[in-house]
Design an enzyme around this catalytic site. Structure first.
Site, PDB file in Angstrom:
ATOM      1  N   MET A  41     -10.243   3.906  -5.662  1.00 29.59           N
ATOM      2  CA  MET A  41     -10.272   4.838  -6.802  1.00 29.59           C
ATOM      3  C   MET A  41     -11.628   5.522  -6.951  1.00 29.59           C
ATOM      4  SD  MET A  41      -8.190   2.543  -9.617  1.00 29.59           S
ATOM      5  CE  MET A  41      -9.357   1.179  -9.527  1.00 29.59           C
ATOM      6  N   ASP A  47       5.168   1.911 -10.825  1.00 27.05           N
ATOM      7  CA  ASP A  47       3.921   2.669 -10.786  1.00 27.05           C
ATOM      8  C   ASP A  47       4.051   3.855  -9.836  1.00 27.05           C
ATOM      9  OD1 ASP A  47       2.345   1.377 -12.580  1.00 27.05           O
ATOM     10  OD2 ASP A  47       1.229   0.193 -11.130  1.00 27.05           O
ATOM     11  N   LYS A 107       4.724   8.154 -16.343  1.00 26.61           N
ATOM     12  CA  LYS A 107       5.058   9.178 -17.317  1.00 26.61           C
ATOM     13  C   LYS A 107       5.092   8.664 -18.753  1.00 26.61           C
ATOM     14  CE  LYS A 107       7.697  12.019 -14.067  1.00 26.61           C
ATOM     15  NZ  LYS A 107       9.017  12.620 -13.752  1.00 26.61           N
ATOM     16  N   PRO A 139       0.776  -1.242   0.000  1.00 25.62           N
ATOM     17  CA  PRO A 139       0.000   0.000   0.000  1.00 25.62           C
ATOM     18  C   PRO A 139       0.804   1.287   0.000  1.00 25.62           C
ATOM     19  CG  PRO A 139       0.053  -0.935   2.191  1.00 25.62           C
ATOM     20  CD  PRO A 139       0.718  -1.939   1.298  1.00 25.62           C
ATOM     21  N   ASP A 143      -1.639  -5.078  -4.835  1.00 27.92           N
ATOM     22  CA  ASP A 143      -1.478  -6.407  -5.417  1.00 27.92           C
ATOM     23  C   ASP A 143      -1.653  -6.301  -6.923  1.00 27.92           C
ATOM     24  OD1 ASP A 143      -1.671  -9.578  -4.760  1.00 27.92           O
ATOM     25  OD2 ASP A 143      -2.977  -9.049  -6.448  1.00 27.92           O
TER      26      ASP A 143
END
Length: 410
Positions: free
Chosen positions: A337, A200, A222, A177, A255
């Site tokens: 999200m 990421d 990017k 996390p 994950d």
């Protein structure tokens, strides 16, 4: 004998008879390694701990529920003597000596013919540590040395390069996390061995600073051309670097398979004939609420939890979530999200029967130094997000579990 150090050796016990006398805590600690070694284990003891009994019930060992008797060590290759009866221990030890059976004694190491080293494992390597000074054995120091070596090998701080040719390929590593300490030990080791890391934005960024200078780090956040093309570019980068014979780590947040597009990348690699290893990670859907003091399940409160993506609003035709059914569940709902869509999500849940006063917690930047928890209800959450300026990444927890632990707010 006691004046000389022990001679270290690795015993190959597959299919060979090993006798353990005594079914207490010592046996409970030592039996798993003997089982893993493939030994044919006979336990002789009138009683055993529940864990040892479970091993017998599972057929991993043979248990004869009685005290030691002369002849139990016949045809044995190795013996572990660990009863609370000194006389029985001495008699069994003497029998082992007569039959030339290597014997470990838990009550009197000086009377034994073998010692059990402090052992640990790290990806195909067994570390075994023995004190060389027979008169000054210090089990705690020995264990500490073992732990330091194993931990170093696992997290990459103790570099032991492979001198044989490594197989090129890709590892999809779940980084957890955000807290760098919450990546798995296997993930951290693979990261330390990588030639290329494609990371990421939500991965554990602090770990990138620990990489050697020769490691190429590619910022996946990017890569240009929009979301769809960005994924295609990531796939191409994984394939390209692996084909160059490099060890590639795709470092992802949480994950790889929980809203992480891990399967898309695995499929692309499979189509290209690239070997791939998947290393699961700690999902933010569970760890972030936990870090904020929220259990996703709790006895008498929630018997289930559901994790959904909130990146698409409930009224969007692309949504695959059955929001009306979720509104009827009594357990915990975790939304990932979903910060910018939480208002519409709350409206939909209330419209389909979820009480408006259902507790809601928003945990921003969970497990990091910037972690922040904001509490609301379904009725007030949209306004709370606006006034409290909650920003992604944030995990949203909806349900009565939010009210169980101590509440904190911004």
């Amino acid at each position: 004998m006691a004046e000389h150090p022990a001679y270290p050796v690795g015993l190959r016990l597959t299919g060979r008879r090993v006798v353990v006398i005594g079914g207490g805590q010592v046996a409970q600690r030592r039996l798993p390694a003997l089982i893993a070694a493939g030994a044919d284990v006979l336990l002789v003891s009138p009683e055993a701990t529940p864990s040892v009994e479970a091993m017998a019930d599972a057929g991993e060992i043979t248990w004869e529920r009685r005290v030691y008797t002369l002849g139990d060590l016949a045809d044995a290759w190795y013996a572990l003597i660990a009863t609370s009866d000194p006389d029985a221990n001495a008699a069994a030890s003497a029998e082992a000596e007569r039959h030339r059976v290597w014997c470990v004694r838990s009550d009197n190491a000086d009377a034994a013919t073998a010692w059990t080293p402090a052992t640990g494992h790290s990806e195909g390597v067994t570390v075994a540590v023995l004190t060389t000074d027979a008169k000054g054995r210090d089990p705690r120091h020995t264990a500490a040395v073992r732990d330091a070596v194993v931990e170093g090998l696992r997290d990459g701080t103790l570099v032991a390069p492979h001198h044989r040719t490594r197989t090129a390929g890709v590892a999809l590593v779940g980084g957890g996390p955000g807290d760098p300490d919450l990546i798995t030990v296997r993930g951290r080791r693979l990261l330390a061995e990588a030639d290329v890391v494609i990371a990421d934005r939500l991965g554990p960024r602090d770990l990138l600073a620990e990489l050697p200078p020769h490691v190429e780090v590619i910022d996946a956040a990017k890569i240009p051309y929009g979301r769809y093309m960005a994924q295609e570019a990531i796939n191409n980068a994984l394939i390209e670097h692996a084909r160059q014979g490099k060890s590639v780590v795709r470092l992802k947040g949480g994950d790889p398979y929980v809203f992480g597009r891990g399967m898309e990348e695995l499929q692309a690699l499979a189509e290209a004939g690239i070997a791939c290893t998947v290393v699961p990670g700690i999902s933010s859907s569970i760890s972030v609420p936990g870090a904020a003091g929220i259990p996703v399940t709790h006895r008498g409160v929630a018997h289930e939890f559901t994790v959904v993506s909130g990146h698409v609003a409930p009224d969007d035709e692309r949504s695959l979530v059955d929001w009306p059914s979720l509104a009827k569940l009594t357990g915990t709902l975790v939304v990932l999200m979903g910060v910018d869509k939480i208002g519409k999500i709350a409206e939909t849940l209330i419209a389909h029967g979820k009480p408006a006063d259902t507790p809601v917690a928003l945990v921003q930047e969970g497990t990091t130094a910037a972690q922040r928890r904001v509490d609301a209800t379904l009725e007030t959450v949209a306004e709370t997000v606006r006034t409290q300026e909650v920003r992604p990444p944030a995990v949203i927890v909806i349900g009565e579990v939010v009210a169980i632990g101590p509440r904190t707010s911004a």
